[in-house]
Design an enzyme around this catalytic site. Structure first.
Site, PDB file in Angstrom:
ATOM      1  N   GLU A   1     129.295  54.774  82.986  1.00 18.81           N
ATOM      2  CA  GLU A   1     129.908  53.444  83.104  1.00 18.81           C
ATOM      3  C   GLU A   1     131.373  53.435  82.679  1.00 18.81           C
ATOM      4  O   GLU A   1     132.123  52.546  83.079  1.00 18.81           O
ATOM      5  CB  GLU A   1     129.128  52.429  82.265  1.00 18.81           C
ATOM      6  CG  GLU A   1     127.709  52.177  82.730  1.00 18.81           C
ATOM      7  CD  GLU A   1     127.634  51.543  84.113  1.00 18.81           C
ATOM      8  OE1 GLU A   1     128.589  50.860  84.515  1.00 18.81           O
ATOM      9  OE2 GLU A   1     126.618  51.736  84.793  1.00 18.81           O
TER      10      GLU A   1
ATOM     11  N   GLU B   1     136.312  47.086  82.503  1.00 21.27           N
ATOM     12  CA  GLU B   1     136.006  47.398  83.888  1.00 21.27           C
ATOM     13  C   GLU B   1     137.296  47.668  84.646  1.00 21.27           C
ATOM     14  O   GLU B   1     138.261  46.906  84.557  1.00 21.27           O
ATOM     15  CB  GLU B   1     135.247  46.238  84.524  1.00 21.27           C
ATOM     16  CG  GLU B   1     134.873  46.445  85.957  1.00 21.27           C
ATOM     17  CD  GLU B   1     134.020  45.315  86.503  1.00 21.27           C
ATOM     18  OE1 GLU B   1     133.875  45.249  87.740  1.00 21.27           O
ATOM     19  OE2 GLU B   1     133.497  44.520  85.702  1.00 21.27           O
TER      20      GLU B   1
END
Length: 295
Positions: free
Chosen positions: A110, A132
Site C-alpha cells: 500500500e 495516497e
C-alpha cells in the site's frame, strides 16, 4: 533514473466496523507485544531502508516534510502494544510469523515506492509514502454523506493515509473513537494521521484487527479464527492470504479479471514469508474467489 508508479490503494468501500472488544481508548493501552520476538530495529532498517523521507531517492512530494524517521520501529512497536491480540493468537509460532508476514506485505504494498529494477529489490521499498499518491493536497472524493453518524467536515480530505491507507470519513471517525474515545478528533483533523507516527501505525493495526461487515478481520482470517460459511466456501473464499487480499481490495484484486498489480502484493507476502522462514500456507491467492458482499 528514479521512477515510481501510481500505487493501487485500497479502493473498495469499507462498511461500518464491528470492532473487537474494547472499553479503554487505544492510546491508553500499553500491553506486552509479540512483535519483539520477530522484529527489532536492525531488522526493521534492513527491511525498510527506503521508508518515508529516508530514501536516497526522495519523491518530490516529500520535499516539504522534515527529514525525520516517521515510520520508525519504535513507533510501530508502541502502536502494536495497543493491540495485544496482534500476533497474539493462532495455534503456534508459524501462525504468528505468518500473520506478521501478511501484515508487513500489505503495509508495504500500500505504501510502496518501488519499481521493477529498483535498487535493492522492489520489495525493499515499503513505507515510502504516508499519503495516497496524488492526494497530497487532498482528495474530496472520499467523503460519504450517506453515513449520517459519521458526516464529513467540509474542506477536509479523508483520502488514504498511513501504512494501510485508512480512507473515508466513516473509517476515520470509527478509528478516532477507538483511539481517542472521540470520533470527532479525526473527523475534524484527519491530517493528524500523518503528523503522529504512533497514531499512524495504530490506524493500520486497528484496520487489520477490525471486521468490516460482511467481511471478517484480516487478523481472524490469517490466524485461523475465521470459519467460512456455506456462501464463502461456494464462492471460493477460504482461510489464507488470498482471503486477506479479498478483505482489503477484493473488488479490484480478486477473481479472474484482477488487477495486474496484485502480483506485487503476492510478491511482498512471499518476500516476508521467506525472511521470517515460514511457509505461505494454503489459499495464498484470491484469483478464484468472488469478492465479499456480492449478492
Amino acid at each position: 533514473m528514479f521512477r515510481c508508479f501510481k500505487l493501487l490503494f485500497i479502493s473498495i468501500l469499507f462498511f461500518p466496523a464491528e470492532s473487537f472488544s474494547q472499553t479503554i481508548p487505544l492510546q491508553k493501552i500499553n500491553a506486552t507485544s509479540n512483535v519483539s520476538k520477530y522484529l527489532n530495529e536492525k531488522k526493521w532498517n534492513e527491511l525498510f531502508p527506503n521508508r518515508f523521507n529516508l530514501s536516497s531517492y526522495p519523491d518530490s512530494s516529500h520535499s516539504k516534510k522534515p527529514r525525520t524517521d516517521f515510520y520508525s520501529f519504535k513507533a510501530f512497536l508502541r502502536a502494536a502494544r495497543m493491540f495485544p491480540k496482534f500476533l497474539g493468537e493462532g495455534e503456534d509460532t508459524v501462525a504468528r510469523k505468518r500473520e506478521l508476514a501478511a501484515f508487513l506485505a500489505n503495509m508495504s504494498h500500500e505504501t510502496s515506492g518501488g519499481w521493477e529494477d529498483a535498487p535493492g529489490s522492489y520489495y525493499r521499498w515499503g513505507l515510502y509514502y504516508t499519503d495516497e499518491k496524488g492526494c497530497e493536497n487532498g482528495c474530496a472524493s472520499y467523503s460519504d454523506t450517506s453515513k449520517k453518524k459519521y458526516l464529513p467536515i467540509a474542506g477536509k480530505s479523508y483520502h488514504g493515509r498511513g501504512p494501510l491507507q485508512l480512507s473515508w470519513n466513516y473509517n476515520y471517525a470509527q478509528f478516532s473513537a477507538a483511539y481517542f474515545d472521540d470520533q470527532n478528533i479525526l473527523l475534524q483533523h484527519p491530517e493528524k494521521l500523518t503528523e503522529d507516527p504512533v497514531l499512524c501505525f495504530a490506524s493500520a493495526i486497528w484496520f487489520w484487527m477490525t471486521s468490516q461487515y460482511p467481511k471478517p478481520s484480516c487478523h481472524d482470517v490469517i490466524c485461523g479464527k475465521w470459519i467460512p460459511n456455506a456462501k464463502d466456501s461456494a464462492e471460493g473464499r477460504l482461510p489464507g492470504f488470498g482471503a486477506v487480499v479479498n478483505v482489503i481490495n477484493g473488488g479490484l484484486e480478486c477473481g479472474v479479471n484482477h488487477s495486474d498489480n496484485t502480483k506485487y502484493r503476492y510478491g511482498f507476502y512471499q518476500f516476508f514469508c521467506k525472511y521470517f522462514t515460514v511457509t505461505q500456507g494454503d489459499n495464498a491467492e484470491c484469483s478464484t474467489q468472488k469478492r465479499f458482499g456480492v449478492q
